[in-house]
Motif scaffolding. Sequence first.
Motif, PDB file in Angstrom:
ATOM      1  N   VAL A 181      19.391 -14.825-109.116  1.00 25.69           N
ATOM      2  CA  VAL A 181      18.070 -14.613-109.697  1.00 25.69           C
ATOM      3  C   VAL A 181      17.508 -15.955-110.123  1.00 25.69           C
ATOM      4  O   VAL A 181      17.990 -16.556-111.082  1.00 25.69           O
ATOM      5  N   GLU A 182      16.535 -16.431-109.379  1.00 27.69           N
ATOM      6  CA  GLU A 182      15.918 -17.735-109.622  1.00 27.69           C
ATOM      7  C   GLU A 182      16.969 -18.824-109.788  1.00 27.69           C
ATOM      8  O   GLU A 182      17.491 -19.291-108.812  1.00 27.69           O
ATOM      9  N   THR A 183      17.341 -19.191-110.998  1.00 27.60           N
ATOM     10  CA  THR A 183      18.276 -20.300-111.194  1.00 27.60           C
ATOM     11  C   THR A 183      19.598 -19.875-111.810  1.00 27.60           C
ATOM     12  O   THR A 183      20.304 -20.693-112.389  1.00 27.60           O
ATOM     13  N   TRP A 184      19.973 -18.596-111.685  1.00 23.20           N
ATOM     14  CA  TRP A 184      21.282 -18.181-112.169  1.00 23.20           C
ATOM     15  C   TRP A 184      21.785 -16.973-111.399  1.00 23.20           C
ATOM     16  O   TRP A 184      21.030 -16.302-110.705  1.00 23.20           O
ATOM     17  N   VAL A 185      23.071 -16.705-111.556  1.00 25.34           N
ATOM     18  CA  VAL A 185      23.717 -15.565-110.916  1.00 25.34           C
ATOM     19  C   VAL A 185      23.957 -14.504-111.974  1.00 25.34           C
ATOM     20  O   VAL A 185      24.451 -14.798-113.055  1.00 25.34           O
ATOM     21  N   GLU A 186      23.628 -13.268-111.638  1.00 24.75           N
ATOM     22  CA  GLU A 186      23.855 -12.165-112.559  1.00 24.75           C
ATOM     23  C   GLU A 186      24.770 -11.145-111.898  1.00 24.75           C
ATOM     24  O   GLU A 186      24.708 -10.941-110.698  1.00 24.75           O
ATOM     25  N   ALA A 187      25.601 -10.501-112.710  1.00 20.29           N
ATOM     26  CA  ALA A 187      26.489  -9.441-112.231  1.00 20.29           C
ATOM     27  C   ALA A 187      26.045  -8.130-112.855  1.00 20.29           C
ATOM     28  O   ALA A 187      25.701  -8.078-114.031  1.00 20.29           O
ATOM     29  N   ASN A 188      26.074  -7.079-112.056  1.00 19.36           N
ATOM     30  CA  ASN A 188      25.707  -5.769-112.603  1.00 19.36           C
ATOM     31  C   ASN A 188      26.960  -4.895-112.755  1.00 19.36           C
ATOM     32  O   ASN A 188      28.082  -5.338-112.522  1.00 19.36           O
ATOM     33  N   ASP A 189      26.770  -3.661-113.129  1.00 18.38           N
ATOM     34  CA  ASP A 189      27.884  -2.758-113.415  1.00 18.38           C
ATOM     35  C   ASP A 189      28.662  -2.317-112.181  1.00 18.38           C
ATOM     36  O   ASP A 189      29.682  -1.643-112.314  1.00 18.38           O
ATOM     37  N   CYS A 190      28.225  -2.666-110.986  1.00 16.72           N
ATOM     38  CA  CYS A 190      28.945  -2.305-109.760  1.00 16.72           C
ATOM     39  C   CYS A 190      30.179  -3.180-109.544  1.00 16.72           C
ATOM     40  O   CYS A 190      30.989  -2.899-108.661  1.00 16.72           O
ATOM     41  N   CYS A 191      30.332  -4.219-110.332  1.00 14.68           N
ATOM     42  CA  CYS A 191      31.463  -5.148-110.188  1.00 14.68           C
ATOM     43  C   CYS A 191      32.784  -4.402-110.373  1.00 14.68           C
ATOM     44  O   CYS A 191      32.959  -3.662-111.340  1.00 14.68           O
ATOM     45  N   THR A 192      33.715  -4.622-109.438  1.00 11.05           N
ATOM     46  CA  THR A 192      35.033  -3.993-109.507  1.00 11.05           C
ATOM     47  C   THR A 192      36.111  -4.977-109.963  1.00 11.05           C
ATOM     48  O   THR A 192      37.288  -4.641-109.938  1.00 11.05           O
ATOM     49  N   SER A 193      35.705  -6.185-110.313  1.00 10.32           N
ATOM     50  CA  SER A 193      36.621  -7.242-110.757  1.00 10.32           C
ATOM     51  C   SER A 193      37.656  -7.572-109.695  1.00 10.32           C
ATOM     52  O   SER A 193      38.809  -7.846-110.017  1.00 10.32           O
ATOM     53  N   CYS A 194      37.229  -7.569-108.431  1.00 14.86           N
ATOM     54  CA  CYS A 194      38.167  -7.844-107.331  1.00 14.86           C
ATOM     55  C   CYS A 194      38.564  -9.322-107.287  1.00 14.86           C
ATOM     56  O   CYS A 194      39.606  -9.665-106.777  1.00 14.86           O
TER      57      CYS A 194
END
Length: 57
Positions: free
Chosen positions: A28-41
């Motif tokens: 997102v523009e100048t950063w990375v965002e993680a949402n709740d779909c992350c499975t911590s793989c």
Amino acid sequence: MSIKINRYKCGYCGACVGVCPSGALELVETWVEANDCCTSCGLCAKICPVGAIEVNK
């Protein structure tokens, strides 16, 4: 989700976004965002060239 992205270390290359199998990361523009779909793989942390991502399982 237990992923931490160090915004000061991140080079915003987007490599982590491309390898995420669940589509949980977004550049997102100048950063990375993680949402709740992350499975911590941990794939994003392995591919990050600057070590800006920390995943706790």
